[in-house]
Design an enzyme around this catalytic site. Structure first.
Site, PDB file in Angstrom:
ATOM      1  N   LYS A   1       0.857  -1.109   0.077  1.00 17.71           N
ATOM      2  CA  LYS A   1      -0.071   0.198  -0.130  1.00 17.71           C
ATOM      3  C   LYS A   1       0.822   1.139   0.005  1.00 17.71           C
ATOM      4  O   LYS A   1       0.700   2.115  -0.951  1.00 17.71           O
ATOM      5  CB  LYS A   1      -0.888   0.154   1.284  1.00 17.71           C
ATOM      6  CG  LYS A   1      -1.914   0.899   1.321  1.00 17.71           C
ATOM      7  CD  LYS A   1      -2.841   0.833   2.456  1.00 17.71           C
ATOM      8  CE  LYS A   1      -3.672   2.239   2.653  1.00 17.71           C
ATOM      9  NZ  LYS A   1      -4.630   1.935   3.915  1.00 17.71           N
TER      10      LYS A   1
ATOM     11  N   GLU B   1      10.501  -4.542   4.676  1.00 18.87           N
ATOM     12  CA  GLU B   1      10.764  -5.991   4.378  1.00 18.87           C
ATOM     13  C   GLU B   1      10.365  -6.248   3.107  1.00 18.87           C
ATOM     14  O   GLU B   1      10.921  -6.846   2.059  1.00 18.87           O
ATOM     15  CB  GLU B   1       9.804  -6.980   5.233  1.00 18.87           C
ATOM     16  CG  GLU B   1       9.878  -7.284   6.717  1.00 18.87           C
ATOM     17  CD  GLU B   1       9.172  -6.047   7.564  1.00 18.87           C
ATOM     18  OE1 GLU B   1       8.827  -4.933   7.076  1.00 18.87           O
ATOM     19  OE2 GLU B   1       9.007  -6.430   8.572  1.00 18.87           O
TER      20      GLU B   1
ATOM     21  N   GLY C   1      -4.914  -2.382   5.284  1.00 16.65           N
ATOM     22  CA  GLY C   1      -4.196  -3.780   4.746  1.00 16.65           C
ATOM     23  C   GLY C   1      -4.989  -5.001   5.087  1.00 16.65           C
ATOM     24  O   GLY C   1      -4.801  -5.607   4.076  1.00 16.65           O
ATOM     25  N   ARG C   2      -5.253  -4.989   6.388  1.00 15.78           N
ATOM     26  CA  ARG C   2      -5.923  -6.287   6.721  1.00 15.78           C
ATOM     27  C   ARG C   2      -7.340  -6.721   6.088  1.00 15.78           C
ATOM     28  O   ARG C   2      -8.062  -7.538   6.179  1.00 15.78           O
ATOM     29  CB  ARG C   2      -5.954  -6.641   8.171  1.00 15.78           C
ATOM     30  CG  ARG C   2      -6.622  -5.600   8.986  1.00 15.78           C
ATOM     31  CD  ARG C   2      -6.232  -5.839  10.326  1.00 15.78           C
ATOM     32  NE  ARG C   2      -6.662  -4.684  11.300  1.00 15.78           N
ATOM     33  CZ  ARG C   2      -5.934  -3.661  11.505  1.00 15.78           C
ATOM     34  NH1 ARG C   2      -4.741  -3.325  10.897  1.00 15.78           N
ATOM     35  NH2 ARG C   2      -6.370  -2.446  12.210  1.00 15.78           N
TER      36      ARG C   2
ATOM     37  N   GLU D   1      -4.976  -7.811  15.168  1.00 18.47           N
ATOM     38  CA  GLU D   1      -4.400  -6.475  14.968  1.00 18.47           C
ATOM     39  C   GLU D   1      -5.664  -5.456  14.913  1.00 18.47           C
ATOM     40  O   GLU D   1      -5.461  -4.239  15.281  1.00 18.47           O
ATOM     41  CB  GLU D   1      -3.834  -6.256  13.298  1.00 18.47           C
ATOM     42  CG  GLU D   1      -2.839  -5.302  13.248  1.00 18.47           C
ATOM     43  CD  GLU D   1      -1.775  -5.249  12.058  1.00 18.47           C
ATOM     44  OE1 GLU D   1      -0.660  -4.992  11.949  1.00 18.47           O
ATOM     45  OE2 GLU D   1      -2.567  -5.797  10.751  1.00 18.47           O
TER      46      GLU D   1
ATOM     47  N   HIS E   1      -5.483 -34.222  17.023  1.00 13.97           N
ATOM     48  CA  HIS E   1      -4.428 -34.964  17.515  1.00 13.97           C
ATOM     49  C   HIS E   1      -3.276 -34.242  18.040  1.00 13.97           C
ATOM     50  O   HIS E   1      -2.102 -34.597  18.006  1.00 13.97           O
ATOM     51  CB  HIS E   1      -3.738 -35.925  16.513  1.00 13.97           C
ATOM     52  CG  HIS E   1      -5.001 -36.861  15.829  1.00 13.97           C
ATOM     53  ND1 HIS E   1      -5.038 -38.049  16.236  1.00 13.97           N
ATOM     54  CD2 HIS E   1      -6.079 -36.417  14.833  1.00 13.97           C
ATOM     55  CE1 HIS E   1      -6.024 -38.676  15.711  1.00 13.97           C
ATOM     56  NE2 HIS E   1      -6.770 -37.703  14.925  1.00 13.97           N
TER      57      HIS E   1
ATOM     58  N   LYS F   1       9.311  -1.472  14.706  1.00  8.41           N
ATOM     59  CA  LYS F   1       9.976  -0.969  13.538  1.00  8.41           C
ATOM     60  C   LYS F   1      11.035   0.247  13.532  1.00  8.41           C
ATOM     61  O   LYS F   1      12.022   0.238  12.801  1.00  8.41           O
ATOM     62  CB  LYS F   1       8.801  -0.337  12.493  1.00  8.41           C
ATOM     63  CG  LYS F   1       7.958  -1.120  12.045  1.00  8.41           C
ATOM     64  CD  LYS F   1       7.056  -0.704  10.888  1.00  8.41           C
ATOM     65  CE  LYS F   1       5.691  -1.090  10.585  1.00  8.41           C
ATOM     66  NZ  LYS F   1       4.723  -0.184   9.807  1.00  8.41           N
TER      67      LYS F   1
HETATM   68  C1  G6Q Z   1      -2.695  -4.066   8.064  1.00 10.22           C
HETATM   69  C2  G6Q Z   1      -1.377  -3.303   8.593  1.00 10.22           C
HETATM   70  C3  G6Q Z   1      -0.256  -4.094   7.945  1.00 10.22           C
HETATM   71  C4  G6Q Z   1       0.018  -3.642   6.406  1.00 10.22           C
HETATM   72  C5  G6Q Z   1       1.653  -4.074   6.386  1.00 10.22           C
HETATM   73  C6  G6Q Z   1       1.999  -3.834   5.060  1.00 10.22           C
HETATM   74  O1  G6Q Z   1      -3.819  -3.823   8.249  1.00 10.22           O
HETATM   75  O2  G6Q Z   1      -1.770  -2.062   7.945  1.00 10.22           O
HETATM   76  O3  G6Q Z   1      -0.222  -5.509   8.027  1.00 10.22           O
HETATM   77  O4  G6Q Z   1      -0.668  -4.458   5.551  1.00 10.22           O
HETATM   78  O5  G6Q Z   1       2.486  -3.307   7.178  1.00 10.22           O
HETATM   79  O6  G6Q Z   1       1.994  -2.419   4.495  1.00 10.22           O
HETATM   80  P1  G6Q Z   1       2.217  -2.178   2.858  1.00 10.22           P
HETATM   81  O7  G6Q Z   1       1.061  -2.420   2.076  1.00 10.22           O
HETATM   82  O8  G6Q Z   1       1.975  -0.667   3.060  1.00 10.22           O
HETATM   83  O9  G6Q Z   1       3.466  -2.611   2.478  1.00 10.22           O
END
Ligand code: G6Q
Length: 544
Positions: free
Chosen positions: A208, A214, A270-271, A356, A387, A507
């Site tokens: 996003k 990462e 994001g989620r 989250e 199990h 972070k």
């Molecule tokens: C989700 C968070 C988080 C996000 C990641 C990746 O709700 O905001 O998990 O999706 O940190 O972020 P980017 O898509 O910006 O790389």
């Protein structure tokens, strides 16, 4: 306006003495008193049947929980979300994942502008791209067919795509290979590409913000790996890299033509983004038609959540039951148990969605909560979990509400497998609810000393979600069910379910430590003695 803590609401106050009474009541007695309970305490919508009869509730509990939802403003909260109000208050953002699956022609306004046409424009662009790649009209730089797709992303830009790819594998193009790189651990990248030909490999850089450490580290490594295959010819990038992002500037800076960028918006968390362009890998694997069918499933559940009375509203009921166990029974966890191999990544996906979202310790106005919020979610596909950790659910000292998810039909019917699988679902919920008394154990001739070990108390609650078969639409409905259950919980707890400030500190500290691990000159370490010693040990191992 200052939010009212849930514990000050009349329904909550009435639930407290009510809890004292019902905690002594066994599910055996609740079922014995009402032979219709197993049919009555059920609800159905968007292809999902929810049996919530094996919960430690009676009609009064349900009445009070619905009253709590009403007093908490769940109805107006839902309306505010669907109207595009900035209900993510700490980030001053609208929360409009429901717009991602609104049908063409619908109207949902953000700052006075209808966003639905933009959503469909992106979906059409995605569909066009996917059709071209799937039909091999879109070729690699040297004219080879794209056979491998690697999604590079993390968190919300990874967990949804991985889960959906696995969930819809049955519908996917098996001539293509899909992999997902998320971890900055070099092994993740190395293993993803070790047997692949860069000439046949397309990378989707999903981020996003397009600034995530990462993802950008992996994206740069992917670029270098890819270019090596093309003898460093930069022109190859346009055919082997596409981006999914809201940040056109950074995408261009990375070297991806923004014509090959699929956008989404600030108002998609994001989620909550697997049904946006972040789902490009899902669409490439399963095809545009299946992706649209999944969106329809989401939308049907959205409409149900928006319009159904709370006492028949699946997400509202599941959310309220979670509040009931968390805040009254003191449960710490929820187990999610899909009896469908294709849903093997569903618990991992749900962990982010739920934890989250609702792992918060302050109310909307910043006051600290003095009640529990989001529980810990965990799970594994059945029957494997049986199990393993089910022992604790059956006979441990904690109360673990369970969600069993099952389908009437297998996508790969083989002999008696499905009957055996489903028998296990029904048997587990029955065993959890009704247990096995000491008398029953004794009557089987068990020696006295062994009886306590073999006795099951029962009275362990569960939901059963039953659907026809795992279609793309069923997957959409299921995900939306949990999204809205999470929303319901957040409204009751008066927290912001849409921010995630708790991920920031680590972070920032990592950014500070990176140079301390890499600098040739001995850094002046200003951490605590534990962190300092760990850094020194690591540097020593590196020989610097
Ligand atoms: C989700 C968070 C988080 C996000 C990641 C990746 O709700 O905001 O998990 O999706 O940190 O972020 P980017 O898509 O910006 O790389």
């Amino acid at each position: 306006m200052q939010p009212t803590p849930p514990i000050d609401r009349p329904a909550w106050k009435a639930l407290q003495p009510h809890y004292q009474r019902i905690r002594e009541v066994h599910l055996r007695d609740l079922f014995a008193a009402d032979p219709t309970r197993g049919e009555r305490l059920t609800a159905e919508a968007a292809g999902l049947y929810l049996d919530y009869s094996k919960n430690r509730v009676n009609d009064e509990t349900l009445r009070l929980l619905v009253q709590l939802a009403e007093e908490s403003g769940l109805r107006s909260g839902i309306d505010a979300m669907f109207r595009g109000e900035k209900i993510n208050v700490t980030e001053s953002r609208a929360v409009l994942h429901v717009a991602l699956r609104a049908p063409r022609g619908a109207s949902i306004l953000v700052d006075g502008q209808n966003v639905v046409p933009e959503v469909h424009a992106v979906l059409d662009k995605m569909a066009d791209f996917c059709n071209r790649v799937r039909s091999a009209e879109w070729k690699g730089y040297t004219g080879k067919r794209i056979r491998n797709v690697i999604n590079v992303g993390i968190g919300g830009s990874d967990l949804g795509p991985v889960m959906a790819y696995e969930a819809l594998k049955h519908y996917s193009d098996r001539s293509m290979t899909f992999r997902f790189v998320s971890n900055v651990d070099d092994t993740d990248f190395a293993e993803a590409v070790h047997d692949l030909d860069p000439l046949e490999t397309l990378f989707i850089i999903s981020s996003k913000t397009f600034t995530t450490l990462e993802t950008m580290t992996n994206a740069r490594t992917a670029r270098a790996w890819s270019l090596k295959g093309f003898g460093g010819d930069e022109n190859a990038v346009a055919k082997h890299f596409v981006a999914v992002s809201t940040n056109a500037k950074e995408v261009a800076k990375f070297g991806i033509d923004t014509a090959n960028m699929f956008g989404f918006w600030d108002w998609v968390g994001g989620r909550y983004s697997m049904d946006s362009a972040i789902g490009l890998s899902t669409m490439l694997a399963a095809g545009p038609e299946n992706f649209r069918a999944m969106l329809d499933g989401f939308h049907r559940m959205d409409e149900h959540f928006r319009t159904a009375p709370f006492d028949r509203n699946l997400p509202a009921l599941m959310g309220l039951l979670t509040v009931w166990y968390t805040d009254f029974f003191g449960s710490q966890t929820v187990a999610v148990l899909p009896y469908e191999q294709y849903l093997k990544r569903f618990p991992a996906y749900l962990q982010q969605l739920t934890m989250e979202s609702n792992g918060k310790h302050v109310m909307l106005d910043g006051r600290r909560v003095d009640y529990d919020t989001g529980p810990i979610y965990f799970g594994e596909p059945g029957t494997n979990g049986q199990h393993s950790f089910y022992q604790l659910i059956h006979q441990g000292t904690r109360l673990i509400p369970c969600d069993f998810i099952a389908f009437k039909h297998s996508l790969n019917p083989i002999g008696r497998h499905h009957d055996i699988l489903i028998a296990n679902v029904f048997a587990q919920t029955e065993a959890l609810a009704f247990g096995k008394s000491a008398e029953q154990v004794k009557a089987e001739g068990t020696p006295d000393w062994l009886v306590p070990h073999r006795e099951f108390d029962g009275n362990r609650p569960s939901n059963t979600v039953l659907a026809d078969r795992l279609t793309p639409a069923a997957l959409g409905s299921l995900v939306a069910l949990y999204e809205h259950s999470v929303f319901t919980q957040g409204v009751i707890w008066q927290i912001d379910s849409f921010d995630q400030w708790g991920v920031e500190l680590g972070k920032v500290l990592a950014q500070r430590i990176i140079p301390e691990l890499e600098n040739k000159t001995e850094p002046q370490l200003g951490h605590d003695s534990s962190t300092n010693a760990l850094i020194r040990r690591y540097r020593k191992a590196k020989g610097i």
